[in-house]
Write a protein that holds these residues in place. Structure first.
Motif, PDB file in Angstrom:
ATOM      1  N   VAL A 151       1.331   1.710   4.022  1.00  0.00           N
ATOM      2  CA  VAL A 151      -0.021   1.349   4.429  1.00  0.00           C
ATOM      3  C   VAL A 151      -0.872   1.313   3.164  1.00  0.00           C
ATOM      4  O   VAL A 151      -0.830   2.256   2.371  1.00  0.00           O
ATOM      5  CB  VAL A 151      -0.602   2.372   5.434  1.00  0.00           C
ATOM      6  N   ASN A 152      -1.620   0.235   2.980  1.00  0.00           N
ATOM      7  CA  ASN A 152      -2.501   0.172   1.818  1.00  0.00           C
ATOM      8  C   ASN A 152      -3.439   1.384   1.840  1.00  0.00           C
ATOM      9  O   ASN A 152      -4.002   1.728   2.881  1.00  0.00           O
ATOM     10  CB  ASN A 152      -3.310  -1.120   1.807  1.00  0.00           C
ATOM     11  N   ARG A 153      -3.592   1.996   0.688  1.00  0.00           N
ATOM     12  CA  ARG A 153      -4.366   3.243   0.566  1.00  0.00           C
ATOM     13  C   ARG A 153      -5.773   3.112   1.143  1.00  0.00           C
ATOM     14  O   ARG A 153      -6.286   4.037   1.772  1.00  0.00           O
ATOM     15  CB  ARG A 153      -4.416   3.650  -0.915  1.00  0.00           C
ATOM     16  N   VAL A 154      -6.407   1.952   0.971  1.00  0.00           N
ATOM     17  CA  VAL A 154      -7.770   1.785   1.473  1.00  0.00           C
ATOM     18  C   VAL A 154      -7.835   1.668   2.995  1.00  0.00           C
ATOM     19  O   VAL A 154      -8.913   1.764   3.579  1.00  0.00           O
ATOM     20  CB  VAL A 154      -8.479   0.570   0.826  1.00  0.00           C
ATOM     21  N   TYR A 155      -6.685   1.457   3.638  1.00  0.00           N
ATOM     22  CA  TYR A 155      -6.639   1.341   5.097  1.00  0.00           C
ATOM     23  C   TYR A 155      -6.143   2.620   5.772  1.00  0.00           C
ATOM     24  O   TYR A 155      -5.662   2.589   6.901  1.00  0.00           O
ATOM     25  CB  TYR A 155      -5.780   0.144   5.513  1.00  0.00           C
ATOM     26  N   VAL A 156      -6.263   3.738   5.081  1.00  0.00           N
ATOM     27  CA  VAL A 156      -5.947   5.046   5.652  1.00  0.00           C
ATOM     28  C   VAL A 156      -7.287   5.756   5.853  1.00  0.00           C
ATOM     29  O   VAL A 156      -8.050   5.944   4.901  1.00  0.00           O
ATOM     30  CB  VAL A 156      -5.020   5.856   4.727  1.00  0.00           C
TER      31      VAL A 156
END
Length: 164
Positions: A151-156
Motif C-alpha cells: 500500500v502506498n505510504r500516503v494511503y495508510v
C-alpha cells in the motif's frame, strides 16, 4: 500549481461527514504522482510524497511511515480494488519482498523478465509503499488479496470506526 495556502484554504472548505476518511491533493505526470499529500478527516496532514529517490540505496528508500509494524490502520487501494480496508502494518517495502512476489505473481513475470529487472524498474511511487496484512481479503474479477499487500505510504490512515 496551487500554493500551500491555497490548498489549505480549499481543503478547509470541504465538508466532513461521519464517513470521511480523508482528503488528497496531488500533482501528476504520466499517471504517477509528482507531489501528493493526504490529509486525515480532521484535515491534519497524514503523509506527503515527493517524486524521487525512493528506490533501494537512494536517500528516501523506506521513508519513515507514521505507523509502526503492528499498528492497525485503514488502507486505501486503487489498483483493481478501489476500496478502503483495515489492516496491520508489517513494515516498509523491501527488495526481498519484491523478489519473493515476483516468484509467485504471474503478472509480474509477464511484465519483467527477472526479479532483478522488477527491482531495477520498479517505479519510485511504488517503492514508497508499506507492506500490510489485510484484515479482510478483497477479491476482484481476477484475483484475491494475498496474506500481505503493498500500500502506498500516503494511503495508510489511522484506524477508526465509521458511523454508517
Amino acid at each position: 500549481m496551487c500554493s500551500t495556502y491555497k490548498k489549505e484554504e480549499m481543503i478547509s472548505n470541504i465538508p466532513v461527514t461521519d464517513t470521511t476518511l480523508g482528503f488528497e491533493s496531488d500533482v501528476e505526470c504520466d499517471f504517477c504522482p509528482l507531489f501528493l499529500t493526504t490529509y486525515n478527516a480532521d484535515k491534519s496532514e497524514n503523509a506527503r510524497y515527493e517524486y524521487g529517490d525512493h528506490a533501494p540505496d537512494e536517500e528516501k528508500y523506506q521513508e519513515e511511515c507514521r505507523f509502526k509494524p503492528g499498528d492497525k490502520v485503514l488502507c486505501l487501494m486503487y489498483e483493481g480494488y478501489n476500496a478502503v480496508f483495515p489492516g496491520i502494518v508489517v513494515g516498509p517495502l523491501t527488495e526481498e519482498y519484491l523478489r519473493k512476489l515476483y516468484e509467485t505473481d504471474e503478472d509480474m513475470q509477464i511484465g519483467y523478465s527477472s526479479a532483478d529487472e522488477a527491482v531495477e524498474k520498479w517505479h519510485d511511487w511504488s517503492w514508497d509503499s508499506v507492506i500490510v496484512r489485510p484484515l479482510v481479503r478483497l477479491k476482484n474479477d481476477w484475483e484475491e488479496m494475498g496474506d500481505t499487500v503493498m500500500v502506498n505510504r500516503v494511503y495508510v490512515f489511522p484506524y477508526k470506526k465509521f458511523k454508517l
